[in-house]
Design a protein around this motif. Sequence first.
Motif, PDB file in Angstrom:
ATOM      1  N   GLY A  46     -38.238 -64.079  -0.230  1.00  0.00           N
ATOM      2  CA  GLY A  46     -38.796 -65.222  -0.943  1.00  0.00           C
ATOM      3  C   GLY A  46     -37.782 -66.302  -1.252  1.00  0.00           C
ATOM      4  N   ALA A  47     -36.683 -66.333  -0.528  1.00  0.00           N
ATOM      5  CA  ALA A  47     -35.637 -67.332  -0.762  1.00  0.00           C
ATOM      6  C   ALA A  47     -34.908 -67.597   0.548  1.00  0.00           C
ATOM      7  N   THR A  48     -34.112 -68.676   0.554  1.00  0.00           N
ATOM      8  CA  THR A  48     -33.316 -68.977   1.734  1.00  0.00           C
ATOM      9  C   THR A  48     -31.997 -68.217   1.665  1.00  0.00           C
ATOM     10  N   PRO A  49     -31.393 -67.887   2.804  1.00  0.00           N
ATOM     11  CA  PRO A  49     -30.084 -67.240   2.773  1.00  0.00           C
ATOM     12  C   PRO A  49     -29.043 -68.101   2.060  1.00  0.00           C
ATOM     13  N   TYR A  50     -29.118 -69.403   2.235  1.00  0.00           N
ATOM     14  CA  TYR A  50     -28.169 -70.312   1.591  1.00  0.00           C
ATOM     15  C   TYR A  50     -28.256 -70.197   0.072  1.00  0.00           C
ATOM     16  N   LEU A  51     -29.482 -70.120  -0.453  1.00  0.00           N
ATOM     17  CA  LEU A  51     -29.675 -69.998  -1.901  1.00  0.00           C
ATOM     18  C   LEU A  51     -29.082 -68.699  -2.421  1.00  0.00           C
ATOM     19  N   LEU A  52     -29.262 -67.607  -1.679  1.00  0.00           N
ATOM     20  CA  LEU A  52     -28.754 -66.323  -2.131  1.00  0.00           C
ATOM     21  C   LEU A  52     -27.230 -66.266  -2.112  1.00  0.00           C
ATOM     22  N   VAL A  53     -26.601 -67.008  -1.207  1.00  0.00           N
ATOM     23  CA  VAL A  53     -25.140 -66.990  -1.122  1.00  0.00           C
ATOM     24  C   VAL A  53     -24.513 -67.958  -2.126  1.00  0.00           C
ATOM     25  N   LEU A  90     -24.063 -71.248 -10.815  1.00  0.00           N
ATOM     26  CA  LEU A  90     -23.348 -70.044 -10.404  1.00  0.00           C
ATOM     27  C   LEU A  90     -23.722 -68.851 -11.281  1.00  0.00           C
ATOM     28  N   ALA A  91     -23.953 -69.108 -12.561  1.00  0.00           N
ATOM     29  CA  ALA A  91     -24.347 -68.031 -13.461  1.00  0.00           C
ATOM     30  C   ALA A  91     -25.732 -67.488 -13.100  1.00  0.00           C
ATOM     31  N   LEU A  92     -26.558 -68.314 -12.488  1.00  0.00           N
ATOM     32  CA  LEU A  92     -27.915 -67.901 -12.133  1.00  0.00           C
ATOM     33  C   LEU A  92     -28.006 -67.197 -10.773  1.00  0.00           C
ATOM     34  N   ILE A  93     -26.906 -67.156 -10.018  1.00  0.00           N
ATOM     35  CA  ILE A  93     -26.948 -66.547  -8.683  1.00  0.00           C
ATOM     36  C   ILE A  93     -27.385 -65.088  -8.767  1.00  0.00           C
ATOM     37  N   ASP A  94     -26.812 -64.323  -9.698  1.00  0.00           N
ATOM     38  CA  ASP A  94     -27.178 -62.909  -9.796  1.00  0.00           C
ATOM     39  C   ASP A  94     -28.659 -62.748 -10.123  1.00  0.00           C
ATOM     40  N   GLU A  95     -29.179 -63.601 -10.991  1.00  0.00           N
ATOM     41  CA  GLU A  95     -30.597 -63.538 -11.328  1.00  0.00           C
ATOM     42  C   GLU A  95     -31.461 -63.852 -10.101  1.00  0.00           C
ATOM     43  N   LYS A  96     -31.058 -64.852  -9.318  1.00  0.00           N
ATOM     44  CA  LYS A  96     -31.809 -65.206  -8.112  1.00  0.00           C
ATOM     45  C   LYS A  96     -31.765 -64.076  -7.097  1.00  0.00           C
ATOM     46  N   ARG A  97     -30.622 -63.428  -6.982  1.00  0.00           N
ATOM     47  CA  ARG A  97     -30.513 -62.303  -6.055  1.00  0.00           C
ATOM     48  C   ARG A  97     -31.381 -61.138  -6.510  1.00  0.00           C
ATOM     49  N   MET A  98     -31.444 -60.913  -7.829  1.00  0.00           N
ATOM     50  CA  MET A  98     -32.277 -59.842  -8.363  1.00  0.00           C
ATOM     51  C   MET A  98     -33.755 -60.128  -8.097  1.00  0.00           C
ATOM     52  N   VAL A  99     -34.162 -61.372  -8.281  1.00  0.00           N
ATOM     53  CA  VAL A  99     -35.556 -61.758  -8.007  1.00  0.00           C
ATOM     54  C   VAL A  99     -35.867 -61.559  -6.525  1.00  0.00           C
ATOM     55  N   ALA A 100     -34.930 -61.924  -5.662  1.00  0.00           N
ATOM     56  CA  ALA A 100     -35.130 -61.738  -4.221  1.00  0.00           C
ATOM     57  C   ALA A 100     -35.242 -60.264  -3.874  1.00  0.00           C
ATOM     58  N   SER A 101     -34.434 -59.428  -4.513  1.00  0.00           N
ATOM     59  CA  SER A 101     -34.487 -57.991  -4.274  1.00  0.00           C
ATOM     60  C   SER A 101     -35.838 -57.416  -4.712  1.00  0.00           C
TER      61      SER A 101
END
Length: 188
Positions: A46-53, A90-101
């Motif tokens: 549900g996200a782009t690879p660029y967003l997750l990185v 940058l602080a939200l990256i982990d949250e975005k990765r968790m949502v993607a997972s």
Amino acid sequence: MNRVAEAANKNIKGILRKITNNYKGWHEQLPYSLLGYHTTARTSVGATPYLLVYGTEAVIPAEVERPSLRIIQEAELDNVEWVRAQYEQLALIDEKRMVASCHGQLLRQRMARAFNKLVRTRLFQICQLVLKRIFPHQDEYKGKFAPNRKGPYVVRKVLSGGAVVLVKMDGQEWLKSINSDAIKLYHA
């Protein structure tokens, strides 16, 4: 990880196939296909690879020519505010990765449910006569005009999970259990 790289390569080749003629000049179109691949949302996460990185969406060339609302807002920030906004991203990256997972797990559950709807449970009883499928990788396989099934066999034991132990008609037992998908009832 190797399967992920193979899947990515297959997708990039598909994009190149669409934007080139007979692969002529593919090397000139590669940056565009990579940009398209990295900035397209994946169904599985549900996200782009660029967003997750990087934690933010990529700025595509069209946004440079005609700025979007996101670009205009960033351009109007002074350096201190811009740095603070980037730090928050940058602080939200982990949250975005968790949502993607979580999105990926939900997709896998939906796919498993859809698959399990189509699965027919086969119940066999001891002493039933069955035919065993001959798979192409087995030694008994003789080609496409040969029979697909072999038998009859007798069900000796029914195991949990849909497996059975078969016995030949002369009483010789198979060493391995067989999945119930590979057998069917024999009607004499």
